[in-house]
Design a protein around this motif. Sequence first.
Motif, short mmCIF file in Angstrom:
data_model
loop_
_atom_site.label_atom_id
_atom_site.label_comp_id
_atom_site.label_asym_id
_atom_site.label_seq_id
_atom_site.Cartn_x
_atom_site.Cartn_y
_atom_site.Cartn_z
N PHE A 91 81.51 91.75 -93.53
CA PHE A 91 82.92 92.14 -93.52
C PHE A 91 83.12 93.64 -93.74
N HIS A 92 82.06 94.39 -94.09
CA HIS A 92 82.26 95.77 -94.53
C HIS A 92 82.93 96.70 -93.50
N PRO A 93 82.74 96.53 -92.15
CA PRO A 93 83.42 97.45 -91.23
C PRO A 93 84.95 97.34 -91.28
N ARG A 94 85.47 96.22 -91.79
CA ARG A 94 86.92 96.02 -91.81
C ARG A 94 87.49 96.03 -93.23
N CYS A 95 86.63 96.25 -94.21
CA CYS A 95 87.04 96.15 -95.62
C CYS A 95 87.55 97.50 -96.13
N ARG A 96 88.73 97.49 -96.71
CA ARG A 96 89.30 98.74 -97.20
C ARG A 96 88.70 99.18 -98.53
N TYR A 97 87.88 98.32 -99.14
CA TYR A 97 87.23 98.67 -100.41
C TYR A 97 85.74 98.99 -100.22
N ALA A 98 85.25 98.98 -98.98
CA ALA A 98 83.81 99.10 -98.74
C ALA A 98 83.23 100.41 -99.26
N LYS A 99 82.02 100.31 -99.81
CA LYS A 99 81.26 101.48 -100.27
C LYS A 99 79.91 101.48 -99.57
N LYS A 100 79.11 102.47 -99.87
CA LYS A 100 77.85 102.66 -99.16
C LYS A 100 76.94 101.44 -99.23
N ILE A 101 76.85 100.83 -100.41
CA ILE A 101 75.95 99.70 -100.58
C ILE A 101 76.34 98.52 -99.70
N CYS A 102 77.63 98.41 -99.35
CA CYS A 102 78.13 97.28 -98.55
C CYS A 102 77.50 97.26 -97.16
N SER A 103 77.18 98.43 -96.62
CA SER A 103 76.57 98.49 -95.29
C SER A 103 75.05 98.39 -95.35
N GLN A 104 74.50 98.42 -96.56
CA GLN A 104 73.04 98.42 -96.71
C GLN A 104 72.48 97.10 -97.21
N GLU A 105 73.19 96.44 -98.11
CA GLU A 105 72.69 95.21 -98.71
C GLU A 105 73.71 94.08 -98.55
N GLU A 106 73.23 92.92 -98.14
CA GLU A 106 74.11 91.76 -98.02
C GLU A 106 74.30 91.12 -99.39
N PRO A 107 75.54 90.96 -99.85
CA PRO A 107 75.75 90.37 -101.17
C PRO A 107 75.50 88.86 -101.15
N PRO A 108 74.81 88.32 -102.15
CA PRO A 108 74.60 86.88 -102.21
C PRO A 108 75.87 86.16 -102.66
N LEU A 109 75.97 84.88 -102.34
CA LEU A 109 77.10 84.07 -102.80
C LEU A 109 76.80 83.63 -104.23
N GLU A 110 77.48 84.25 -105.20
CA GLU A 110 77.16 84.03 -106.61
C GLU A 110 78.34 83.42 -107.38
N ASP A 111 78.00 82.63 -108.39
CA ASP A 111 79.01 82.01 -109.26
C ASP A 111 79.49 83.07 -110.26
N ILE A 112 80.78 83.40 -110.21
CA ILE A 112 81.32 84.40 -111.14
C ILE A 112 82.01 83.73 -112.32
N GLY A 113 81.86 82.40 -112.41
CA GLY A 113 82.45 81.65 -113.51
C GLY A 113 83.32 80.51 -113.05
N ASP A 114 83.17 79.34 -113.72
CA ASP A 114 83.97 78.15 -113.40
C ASP A 114 83.80 77.72 -111.95
N GLU A 115 82.56 77.81 -111.46
CA GLU A 115 82.24 77.40 -110.09
C GLU A 115 83.10 78.11 -109.05
N HIS A 116 83.39 79.36 -109.32
CA HIS A 116 84.07 80.22 -108.35
C HIS A 116 83.00 81.14 -107.76
N TYR A 117 82.69 80.93 -106.49
CA TYR A 117 81.59 81.66 -105.85
C TYR A 117 82.16 82.74 -104.93
N VAL A 118 81.56 83.92 -104.99
CA VAL A 118 82.02 85.05 -104.17
C VAL A 118 80.81 85.81 -103.65
#
Length: 340
Positions: free
Chosen positions: A297-324
């Motif tokens: 999503f990084h080419p269209r993301c208004r919050y994107a930073k350098k790492i967004c184009s370099q590393e794919e973020p894993p789908l992680e549980d941020i609490g209460d089974e909310h995965y992002v």
Amino acid sequence: MDKQNEILLEVKNLKKYFPITRGVFRRVVGYVKAVDRVDLFIRQGETLGLVGESGCGKTTLGRSILRLIEPTDGEVWFKTGKGKKLDITKLEDREIKSLRREMRMIFQDPYASLNPRMTVMDIVGEPLIIHKVAQGKEIEDRVRTLLKIVGLNPRYMRRYPHEFSGGQRQRIGIARALALNPRLVIADEPVSALDVSVQAQVINLLENLQVQFNLTYLFIAHDLSVVYHISNRIAVMYVGKIMEVGQAEEVYQGPRHPYTEALMSAVPVIDPDVKPERILLQGDVPNPANSPSGCTFHPRCRYAKKICSQEEPPLEDIGDEHYVACHFADDFSLKGIRQF
């Protein structure tokens, strides 16, 4: 453990790649990654809503789970009525046929999904014949009962699909899906081809059937207000990948992924005094045959930073089974929908 909390379906690292071929010898030169390393689960008796833009891979994911199309890789674990956990991707055709009594699908287009040369009696009764669970007068009695359950007059069972409206045809499709008493129903945009007033009737029918028969739904749609109404949890998909999964209230009112925030900003708000901020995404949806590096999503993301184009973020549980799947999920304060 409470049976309502048991995981009925678990998808692990599921992929569906369609080969791109060229030349006389049909040489494979690349792949369309329609479903790319998807992880999700559905509990017994709940509804998981799957949302995303058209072409993001929602339907392909649903069909891959049922093996209506063969997945390229990954695992799909299903808990049968007898308590056995089976990996659907590893089963032989004979075993798949038996398992399909417990896993059914409601298709998107009520005009294309019903055979125009078959009567309603034949359409709804066909699964009973194929799986040899009824014969003769039993089939007719079962079809009559199913038509009553979905709100159709059994006197019409000798009619053909063209004699019914779109909403009535979708009810026929629902009756067919229920014929074998399934545990899991994958509803692929079941109301998108219907008028708004008819949509509400079909949604209410699906909710009533879920309570009556303890059904579990994977509800695929692009209408966010419909998904919110029927779903316990929401999964957001973008170009073959899951971006966010969580409880419906949390995802809608407090999204943690920028793509989810953009989707929510497009939902109409009833209150004329509330003027929501529309987030217009720049650029086009990436080609799944040539996805961007890093976060898709990084080419269209208004919050994107350098790492967004370099590393794919894993789908992680941020609490209460909310995965992002976002590098900065904990840093954002994103806007959701406060009311419909």
